[in-house]
Scaffold this active site. Sequence first.
Site, short mmCIF file in Angstrom:
data_model
loop_
_atom_site.label_atom_id
_atom_site.label_comp_id
_atom_site.label_asym_id
_atom_site.label_seq_id
_atom_site.Cartn_x
_atom_site.Cartn_y
_atom_site.Cartn_z
N ASP A 489 0.81 -1.22 0.00
CA ASP A 489 0.00 0.00 0.00
C ASP A 489 0.84 1.27 0.00
OD1 ASP A 489 -2.29 -1.54 0.06
OD2 ASP A 489 -2.44 -1.51 2.24
N LYS A 632 8.88 -1.91 8.66
CA LYS A 632 7.71 -2.16 7.82
C LYS A 632 8.06 -2.07 6.33
CE LYS A 632 3.48 -0.85 8.85
NZ LYS A 632 2.57 -1.97 9.08
#
Length: 798
Positions: A489, A632
């Site tokens: 994303d 991340k």
Amino acid sequence: MQYGRFDEKNREYVITRPDTPKAWSNYLGSTEYGAIITNNAGGYGFYKSGGLGRFIRFRFNSIPMDQPGRYIYFHDHESRDFWSASWQPVGKPLDKFESVCRHGTAYTAIASKYRGIESEVTYFVPLGRAFEIWKVRVTNATRKKKTLSAFTYLEYAGNWSAIDDLLNIQYVQYTALMKVKEGIIDHGTNVHLPEMPENFKEKDQGRHTFQAIAGAKVCGFDTDREAFLGPYRTYANPIAVEKGKCSGSLGYGDNPCGSLQVKFTLNPGETREFLVLAGIGQAEEEGKRAVEEFSDIARADEELKKLKAHWHSKLEGFSAKTPDPELNATINTWGIYNCLITYAWSRAASLIYSGIDRDGLGFRDTVQDFLGVMHAIPEEAGKRLELMITGQVSTGGAMPCVMPFGHKPGEEPAPKEEEYRSDDSLWLFNAIPAYVNETGDISFYDKILPYSDKGEDTVFSHMKRAIQFSLDRSGSHGLPCGLRADWNDCLRFGHNGESVFVAMQLRYALKTYMEIANLLGRPDEAAWAEEILGRLDEAIQKHAWDGEWFMRGYRYDGMKFGSSQSAEGQIYLNPQAWAVISGAAGPEQAETCMRKVGERLATPYGLALCDPPYTATDFHIVRAMLMNPGTKENAGIFIHTQGWAVMAEAILGHGDRAYEYLRTYLPAAYNKKADIREIEPYVLCQSTHSKDSPKHGASRIPWLSGSASWTYWAITQYILGVKPEVEGLRIDPCIPSGWKSFSIGRRFRGKSLDIQIENPDGVQKGIKSVILNGEKLEGPLIPVSRMKDSNWVEVLMG
């Protein structure tokens, strides 16, 4: 540093030190009545939804961590000392307080010993019930008679809507109404509004929960938090517990709680037991019935036994004994249990996911989650698979989220074009064949199911529509568009930018579609897919190969992601692994790109998502810039992707490398060095700090992650190599060369197989012979038609 151990016999993880680096949690109940509990009894409870049905309050990311929770306090009426049955929240010095927590399959037991008083509290939700049980057992191990009081504690929500309860204080301070009826607490919210059980999403309606005690007489209560705790106090020193007496407060708005007091005297060596019952319904109805049902507290032991048998039967679909005991604990208990919990709750309820921002079943998450549980619960998974297929839109794309308690196929609004994600429906090509291969139900492909917005089709046509969705949204290089996002994303391709990763997915989809078409005897459909596959392969080779690895994609303006020409994020893990998985990479390309993965992305704690991290790129283009380097999506170790790399290396026959990659992130491998990983050493997580972070090795966001299913899939089907097919089970392991033998137990279509695999020559891949029940087979496929109810399989590698 070690804080616990695996108990394989009882299928438990035993925490022997309560001061774990993070709160180590477990799940209770089901998707009807769910609960989370930590090794120090922190956590919360919810009905149907972590976001819309949370009736037990919890504060996320707070200090002290994992509070409040499900507490039992004790007060000694002679010494005036008090403590909690779990180490926290009172937190007595650990040189005086002993604590052992046993996390099991949907139950947790916390035992403690303080100043000669031994206690054990076992928490669980009986099967099919909407209430939880805390079985409390207290023993006087001193030589003196002891008079004690026990106090329960739950902090209740002012509204079941989690976001309202935590943030809309000007409202929820006026909504709770607490009563106590015949010793049973009634926690009511919006009680003057009608109950609307048929409209669960409506937060403003009358609702009730109860708390009761069975097996002991209630002698006091408090239902107002401030009255129980006292001003400027904490859960560590409630004034009611310090005084040894509840005040009888009745909550009227503000902050409701539930505390029931029981008082008892224990002679030396004497034990006392009672039950705490807390759940959905009114005190006078569901509460009273629960107390009556469990008036004989031995009934709780029977229900706990049933619960264990229920969960253990799910775990028995696949078992293994390998030379690696930590891998065995993962395969046999914690890996599959992790998959089942993730399947149940998607990303909607944990100590990290509050249910506020991610409630319901995320489409792409849930469709991937099927892979880890299909062998364990094929019938149940099949029903949910149908639900998720009805989350596909008639365009071929998908709704971002399916709400199981309110989904209306054929009536849901379709997402706007700019809201579609490019990878969503392509995950169906992993999940649907997994179901058919597990069950052998070929007719499923012709089952007619509705789209979410309008129309209906066979499952096979749903799959074709998913392919067409990508074809209709292809860019200037002939690759699928990135749309709002692909799997990552944080990469902003722009709607018309192109994703090489999704191109690999599309290739896998086309190849799978061809196989299904041939299976169903539909050559025209196979030919249609084959012609498209040829064009896609040309585009991938011409526009995606960067010389030593595959690119990540193109922005709409031609900017390259994941190229040697990129200043940052030059190489990404996803397209390399999926180039092998999809078959897009030629033999030399596959070896080259995976070698570069090892050179550029490998760390002692897993493979980085990309390299180098982003620190200067425009954050409107790469949103990973929002995160610190090495975390991340910004070059962190994203655990979801690790299973893909293990699969790719196994496909290439690199058993040593596949196993090496697996061990770098396997939770159980960190049991004796848990201070590095910090979170639970028995379940997977979302991400780990990578080499560019000063916290390299620290892991975050445990339990609910696609990493659980993909890791279990990689272990069972690619390393151990037991792959279901329509015709039977194929045996094709790829193992470390040091493994000389291992065994597998597999339940398959109502039959059981015990498989013994020998590897005398120390090879990593290759099968010389397979013997089924004394008869040699022609190849590595064990036909289901030749299986008996119980089967003995001998496999020789070489």
